[in-house]
Structure formats: structure tokens, C-alpha cells
Design an enzyme around this catalytic site. Sequence first.
Site, PDB file in Angstrom:
ATOM      1  N   ASN A 277      -8.114  -0.759   1.855  1.00 48.14           N
ATOM      2  CA  ASN A 277      -9.121  -0.816   2.910  1.00 48.14           C
ATOM      3  C   ASN A 277      -9.846  -2.159   2.863  1.00 48.14           C
ATOM      4  O   ASN A 277     -10.272  -2.608   1.803  1.00 48.14           O
ATOM      5  CB  ASN A 277     -10.157   0.289   2.722  1.00 48.14           C
ATOM      6  CG  ASN A 277      -9.520   1.608   2.403  1.00 48.14           C
ATOM      7  OD1 ASN A 277      -8.752   2.127   3.189  1.00 48.14           O
ATOM      8  ND2 ASN A 277      -9.801   2.130   1.217  1.00 48.14           N
ATOM      9  N   HIS A 309      -2.128  -6.368  -6.219  1.00 50.93           N
ATOM     10  CA  HIS A 309      -1.428  -5.823  -5.062  1.00 50.93           C
ATOM     11  C   HIS A 309      -2.384  -5.597  -3.888  1.00 50.93           C
ATOM     12  O   HIS A 309      -2.173  -6.083  -2.780  1.00 50.93           O
ATOM     13  CB  HIS A 309      -0.755  -4.512  -5.480  1.00 50.93           C
ATOM     14  CG  HIS A 309      -0.016  -3.805  -4.389  1.00 50.93           C
ATOM     15  ND1 HIS A 309       1.358  -3.756  -4.332  1.00 50.93           N
ATOM     16  CD2 HIS A 309      -0.447  -3.109  -3.315  1.00 50.93           C
ATOM     17  CE1 HIS A 309       1.734  -3.067  -3.272  1.00 50.93           C
ATOM     18  NE2 HIS A 309       0.651  -2.649  -2.636  1.00 50.93           N
ATOM     19  N   GLU A 310      -3.461  -4.873  -4.155  1.00 60.25           N
ATOM     20  CA  GLU A 310      -4.365  -4.510  -3.053  1.00 60.25           C
ATOM     21  C   GLU A 310      -5.108  -5.734  -2.506  1.00 60.25           C
ATOM     22  O   GLU A 310      -5.380  -5.811  -1.305  1.00 60.25           O
ATOM     23  CB  GLU A 310      -5.360  -3.437  -3.493  1.00 60.25           C
ATOM     24  CG  GLU A 310      -4.726  -2.169  -4.082  1.00 60.25           C
ATOM     25  CD  GLU A 310      -3.652  -1.539  -3.221  1.00 60.25           C
ATOM     26  OE1 GLU A 310      -3.600  -1.794  -1.996  1.00 60.25           O
ATOM     27  OE2 GLU A 310      -2.818  -0.777  -3.777  1.00 60.25           O
ATOM     28  N   GLU A 332       4.333  -3.725   2.187  1.00 59.63           N
ATOM     29  CA  GLU A 332       4.383  -3.205   0.819  1.00 59.63           C
ATOM     30  C   GLU A 332       5.325  -4.011  -0.068  1.00 59.63           C
ATOM     31  O   GLU A 332       5.035  -4.233  -1.242  1.00 59.63           O
ATOM     32  CB  GLU A 332       4.775  -1.732   0.829  1.00 59.63           C
ATOM     33  CG  GLU A 332       3.743  -0.826   1.515  1.00 59.63           C
ATOM     34  CD  GLU A 332       2.331  -0.972   0.938  1.00 59.63           C
ATOM     35  OE1 GLU A 332       2.179  -1.567  -0.147  1.00 59.63           O
ATOM     36  OE2 GLU A 332       1.380  -0.511   1.587  1.00 59.63           O
TER      37      GLU A 332
HETATM   38  N1  BES Z   1      -1.066   0.872   1.125  1.00 56.80           N
HETATM   39  C1  BES Z   1      -0.739   1.477  -0.118  1.00 56.80           C
HETATM   40  C2  BES Z   1      -1.374   2.836  -0.306  1.00 56.80           C
HETATM   41  C3  BES Z   1      -0.687   3.964   0.392  1.00 56.80           C
HETATM   42  C4  BES Z   1       0.468   4.477  -0.126  1.00 56.80           C
HETATM   43  C5  BES Z   1      -1.228   4.549   1.506  1.00 56.80           C
HETATM   44  C6  BES Z   1       1.075   5.529   0.510  1.00 56.80           C
HETATM   45  C7  BES Z   1      -0.623   5.594   2.153  1.00 56.80           C
HETATM   46  C8  BES Z   1       0.537   6.108   1.648  1.00 56.80           C
HETATM   47  C9  BES Z   1      -1.197   0.606  -1.286  1.00 56.80           C
HETATM   48  O1  BES Z   1      -1.284  -0.734  -0.991  1.00 56.80           O
HETATM   49  C10 BES Z   1      -0.173   0.764  -2.361  1.00 56.80           C
HETATM   50  O2  BES Z   1       0.906   0.302  -2.174  1.00 56.80           O
HETATM   51  N2  BES Z   1      -0.504   1.439  -3.451  1.00 56.80           N
HETATM   52  C11 BES Z   1       0.433   1.702  -4.507  1.00 56.80           C
HETATM   53  C12 BES Z   1       0.070   1.006  -5.781  1.00 56.80           C
HETATM   54  C13 BES Z   1       0.680  -0.345  -5.853  1.00 56.80           C
HETATM   55  C14 BES Z   1       0.207  -1.125  -7.035  1.00 56.80           C
HETATM   56  C15 BES Z   1       2.196  -0.304  -5.865  1.00 56.80           C
HETATM   57  C16 BES Z   1       0.449   3.201  -4.738  1.00 56.80           C
HETATM   58  O3  BES Z   1      -0.458   3.870  -4.260  1.00 56.80           O
HETATM   59  O4  BES Z   1       1.362   3.669  -5.390  1.00 56.80           O
HETATM   60 ZN    ZN Z   2       0.492  -1.742  -0.870  1.00 55.36          ZN
END
Ligand code: BES
Ligand code: ZN
EC number: 3.4.11.14
Length: 839
Positions: A277, A309-310, A332
Site C-alpha cells: 500500500n 520487495h515492498e 511481482e
Molecule cells: N502485492 C503482494 C501482496 C499480495 C499477494 C496481495 C497476494 C494480494 C495477493 C506483495 O507485494 C507481495 O508480493 N508479498 C509477498 C512477499 C514478498 C516478499 C514475496 C507475499 O505476500 O508473499
Molecule cells: Zn509484490
Amino acid sequence: AMPEKRPFERLPADVSPLNYGLCLKPDLIDFTFEGKLEAAVQVKNATNQIVMNCADIDIITASYAPEGDEEVHATGFNYQNEDEKVTLSFPSTLQKGTGTLKIDFVGELNDKMKGFYRSKYSTPSGDTRYAAVTQFEATDARRAFPCWDEPAIKATFDISLVVPKDRVALSNMNVLERRPYPDDESLVEVKFARSPVMSTYLVAFVVGEYDFVEARSQDGVLVRVYTPVGKAEQGRFALEVAAKTLPFYKDYFNVPYPLPKIDLIAIADFAAGAMENWGLVTYRETALLIDPKNSCSSSRQWVALVVGHELAHQWFGNLVTMEWWTHLWLNEGFASWIEYLCVDHCFPEYDIWTQFVSADYTRAQELDALDNSHPIEVSVGHPSEVDEIFDAISYSKGASVIRMLHDYIGDEDFRKGMNLYLTKFQQRNAATEDLWESLEKASGKPIAAVMNTWTKQMGFPLIYVEAEQQEDDKVLKLVQKKFCASGPYTGEDFPMWMVPISICTSEDPSSAKMQILMDKPELTVVLKDTKPEQWVKLNLGTVGFYRTQYSPAMLESLIPAIQDLSLPPVDRLGLQNDLFSLARAGIISTVEVLKVMEAFVNEPNYTVWSDLSCNLGILATLLSHTDFHEDIQVFIRDVFSPIGERLGWDPKPGEGHLDALLRGLVLGKLGKAGHKATLEEARRRFKEHVEGKHILSADLRSPVYVTVLKHGDSSTLDTMLKLHKQADMQEEKNRIERVLGAISQPELIQKVLTFALSEEVRPQDTVSVIGGVAGGSKQGRKAAWKFVRDNWEELYNRYQGGFLISRLIKLTVDGFANDKMAAEVKAFFESHPAPSAER
Ligand code: BES
Ligand code: ZN
């Protein structure tokens, strides 16, 4: 069976938002909220209807006032529940122009970890309370307020929250003012500054009790890390990483971070790992909090990666957003690549790029070699299809092909192209082709042509290579063919990739003697001045997304280079991984591979060991169904005991991060395999730990826990459950939850499974407890699968479809080695459809 595509249409473009004025008033006791939307909108085509997204929300009133004219009340709210839309009907035509749309509505603070939801926490004195938090990606902003919930429909936001006086209220932007709420003096209204134009899935708010630590990054951004009350210091590590990372990205992209502040906050109940976010990044507690004494090295590394990452998404995703979910992989995949670049910058001692290969690259190749894989780029429509593309193909293959692309282009031109892309599309949306175009401009290379072969078709090639000496030169013959996990490719068509290939020789194992783009099925190349005694290796750095099969003679010549470590670690790792995988596919013999393993006796590198250990583990799992079960355990003990002896139990002076990881890996492996000395020492240390005489260092806990459980009884399990209950940190609870599945006795396995669904385990962590059981043993796998079937309704309801369900399925059915089990899995899903678990 493919599900029937659900009919799906994007929102009509007749009316679109310019600014959302949004006020929300959550009730943390009744778990409801009231909302008021006052949106500045533009009517582009005269119409008497407004269609918006809306789910699980009741609209009380709605009206539209053209600028400078009288307001008209909507006379009908027609909810299309399946489509998660509402149509507001007006008694007269809304004319072209701008105006204000007002909607009053109410909703529920749900417990499904999506939309606007409640998250349970305990106060330091032990009371249970709830926070109100959000998770909108991909399509759940519509559960918090009626909106145009598509990534390409961007608008600015003026958010305010009405909250109890003693609570922290956060949103994407900084606070403008806190003023008393007229109707109730226990409440305040917190007004946040106007955001830049942004997509709805990036909106966030949090209301709860938190402490924080703060710093100002060198480029002037206020960074705060919010933690549970009393744990502010556990935010220190992430704060340091974030404060270093913001200027790093600013410099890398040559684009400043556009908001005045960024908050990182740990949320107790949280489905994903973290969420980007804009200006208010939310995390699981275990992805953000580090305690100097009680956190292990791998947690530190994980926190650094997730923060990296974020924060990357703040540019790549938030400033420039994908036009539609089809391009989610780009978001992603890119963030999953650059998080490593960032961690390499902050912590060079982690040798993180080698770890990328064993974590993402090999995992992606594993999955992408299956017949049921899918292309990186898939077209998606209905929201239920979006969840299922948050998978390892989008993340890990996405990251791997971007790493290959970065290497093919070179860092300088790559950065130029990134800057071009981010400045051209800032505040707007872009598609995959747009990035290729920018990179093509910056590099002059045929980026789109190369990349389309990797993103639009599934799978990847196996490159067969043989060499022939011709006087002072070597002539290499390369052939590419699709690689299949099930055996040599026998398909009718011949998929082809444009493969950037690097070649090195023993003369200089760490720089390429030759680089070529293989754009046809077969290729012959001449390596000038390469003596007969020199070895030749492809895929320097294990960067190309392909596997290599060497002729027997070429492979033979590489073995000494493994043994004397002249081949770099990441290349030893890649070579070893290719061999295991070729053996599993039946292309080469397993016996040959195990012989090559002997060359690894001197291996000092953590990551190489980690991947080796993983491959031996897969082998052990496959053999656990056969008579060779005991032989492989002996083999594992023989492989790991020399390094185990060298490392010992306690850190030596001058050791670092990777030594700690290696020690944990090796001791855990030896302990599980029943290595006598390791088992005895683990039991001794565990006893002292439990008695409080000598607390185990954080890095030794997992290996000790797993060892005593694997060879333990019901009292060991009870002790572990007690430690779980007493643990104050979520990291420790998770650490225990993940190893419980190591227990062997059937009745204790049942106890662990029951525990997984109990109140003691946070809903997002149930999945890893069941997964741990499935991965723990042969009996465990069967029991876990039965448990999932028996409790299907509860599990499905808990996660409402969602991606946690797909992770659960993957974890539980992964190790099934025979056709009977495969048929059983298939039959179950025919009667229990789960769109997000299709793949
Ligand atoms: N945008 C994603 C979060 C997300 C994941 C939202 C699935 C909705 C559905 C976030 O940037 C992300 O990729 N998070 C990863 C961690 C990252 C370090 C690989 C996660 O949640 O596994
Ligand atoms: Zn992500």
C-alpha cells in the site's frame, strides 16, 4: 479440468472518478463500519446509470450533483453480487461534465483477512482487542467502499477516519489534522493529506494500538515502523533497512519517492507476507519484527528481502501501475528480482544472489517443467481468476527471466531503460510491452522478441551440448528442446526460445569467453584457443533460464573444478541442480548423479549445501515409498557428517551470517536423519533450554526442535506445545508450528493437525502447520491430505477461496509419488471446485 471461464466485463467508462473524499467510521466492538463517499466524478457520456464495484456493502443513500446544479437522488441500487458490482439508477439523465457523487453506506469488519477487516491482538496486560485494517489487492477495495476497483482507474484520495481518541489511525498519507468528533467525545476525526492519483488496490487504513520507531532517510522521507505495544525496538532492524533502501531505489531509478512519509506496520492477522500500500506498507509480524536475541539469521534475511520487495513496489507498481491483472507478473516478478539487488546493497555478506538461485530460480524451473504449468503472462478476467496468478510462476519465474534480461542488457542500459519507463508512465498505467519498448530504446537490443519467448509460452529449454577438439579450438554443438520433468520431450510442435547463452572455460571460470543469442534449434560455435585439457561450462552465474545437459566427456572434465572449488559457488549449485533434475526426469541415471555428489565433499558454501540438501530430501521422499528408505538415510548421514563435525555446535569467532545458516541446516539434516551424536547433543541442549538453564540461541532452535520431535514421543510434543503457548514472539510460534509435523507417531500427527485448526494458531499460519505435517513423513502426507478433505468446508470458508487455499493444496499434495494418489486428488477436486487451486 479447466473451470468454465466466468463471464466478465470491465466497468463501463461513462463515468469515472477524479477524487474520492472518503470518511470511514469503524466500530471495533460491533465489527461494523459506516462510510461516506463524496467523489468528484466526470460524466464522459450522458447516462442515467452509474456502475461501480461493490461487495458485501449496503448502500443507504446515493445522489449525484452536477457542478453548480441541484442534486438528484438515485432511485435504485441494483446489486450484481456475482460480478461484485452495483448499478445506481437515476430518474433523469446525468449530462456530460463534472459533478459530485455522494454515497452513504455500511459494512462489516469481517474476519477473512480481506477488504476492511478486524485483526485480533492482545494488550501487554493480556486483554484481547481488535484492530481494523485493510488488504485490498487484488479486488477487495470494493468491500470497504463502493469504487471503480480496477488498477487503470486512478484518482486522488482525501481520506478521513473517525476513531477512538486513544487509537492510532494511519492511512497512505500524512495526517493533516485531528479534530474532536461532534457527536461523540470519545472519538476523533483524523484527516489525511490528499494522495497523488493512485489505484484503489493500494489504498489502506489501520486503526489500532501500536508503538513505533522512526528515522528520516537521507533523502528526507519520514520512515516509521509500527509494532505491537511494548515492542517498538523490534522495529529497529526493518527501520534501518527501509531508511537505506529508499535512497537506494531513488538512485537506481533516478526518480524520487513521491510521498512525504512511509509507514511499515506489523499486522497480527495477515493473509499475505506483506502488502505494498502506497505510503503504508502492511506486513505479517514475522516479515517485519526482529528481536536481537530471539530472532534467527534467516528471519533477518527474510525481513530485509520483504522490505526491499515492498519498497520497490512504491515505484514499480504504485507510481507506474499495471494496466490490468494480466500484467501482475511484471509487478511481482520485478519486485521479486530487485529485492535481491537491494539486499545485496544493504548486506553484501549475505551472498544473496546465490540464494536467489536456490530459492527462486530452481523452484521456478521445478514447477515450469510440469505439464500443468502456465505461461507467465495469462489473461485474467473475473476476480476469482486473479488470486490464482499470485503463484511461483509469476513471482519466481518472473524474477528469474528479469534477472536474465538484466544480465543480457547490462546494468547501465537497464537502469536507463527503467528510468525511461518510470518517467514516461508515472501516475499512469503500463503493460508488459511498454517496459520492453523502454528497455529496447535504452539498449538497442531486440528485447520484445527475446522476452516474448519467455513470457508468452510456458516451460523452458534444455540445452544439450557436446564439444569436439579441432587443433587449438573447441567446436561446440548446442541443441535446444523443451525440458519436461516427466522425461524427454515428445510433443508434436517444437517450442523455441531466444536464449542468451554465456560460455566460460577453466582459463577464467568467472567471466564469459563468449556470449551468444541462441535463436534457433541448433547452433555450432567455435571457441578459439581452447586447449584439450580446458573444461568448458555454459550458463555462467546460472543466470540463463534453461537447463544444460553436457556430453559425458564434458561433464567428466567439470568434476575436478567442483572438487577444487575453482568453479564459483553459484555455478556449482546450478550444475548440481541440473543433474538432479535430469536424473528425476529419467534423462540421466541417478547413480551417476550420486557419484558426482562425491565431488562436493569439500563444499564450504551454505547455499550450495542448502540446494544439495533439498535435492537429497526429494530423493529421500521418493525413496520413502521403497525398500531403499534406510539406505538413503545412511547416505545422508555420510554426506553431512564431515561438514557437521567441522562446524560444531557453537559459533566460532569471526563467523558470520552464512555460517549460522549453514550450521542450522547441517545439524537439522543430521538430526532428522538420526545421526547419533547430533541427536544426543540436541536432546541435551533441548532439556537445558526447557529447564531455563541455558536458552538455545535463536539459530539453533529450529534444528534442535526438529531433531527432538522427529525422534520424540508424546511428552516431547507436549513440551513443544507448551513452549508455543509461552512464546511472546510470533516468530517463535511460527518456528514451532513449522516443525511440529516432524513427529512420527500416527496419533501424535493427528494431534498436530487438530492443533493447526485451534485458536492457538493464527488463521494465516494453519497452512504451514498442515504443510509441515505433509512434508514431515510418508504417514504425515497421507494424514494431512485426509485432514484437508475432512475439514474442507471450514478451511475453504476461512480463506474464502483466496491464495492461502492454493498454497495449502500445493503443500499437501506435493510429495505424492504414485498414480493412485494422483487420481484421488483429481477426484476430490472434481467434486469440490476451488478456482484458486486449479493449477
Ligand atoms: N502485492 C503482494 C501482496 C499480495 C499477494 C496481495 C497476494 C494480494 C495477493 C506483495 O507485494 C507481495 O508480493 N508479498 C509477498 C512477499 C514478498 C516478499 C514475496 C507475499 O505476500 O508473499
Ligand atoms: Zn509484490
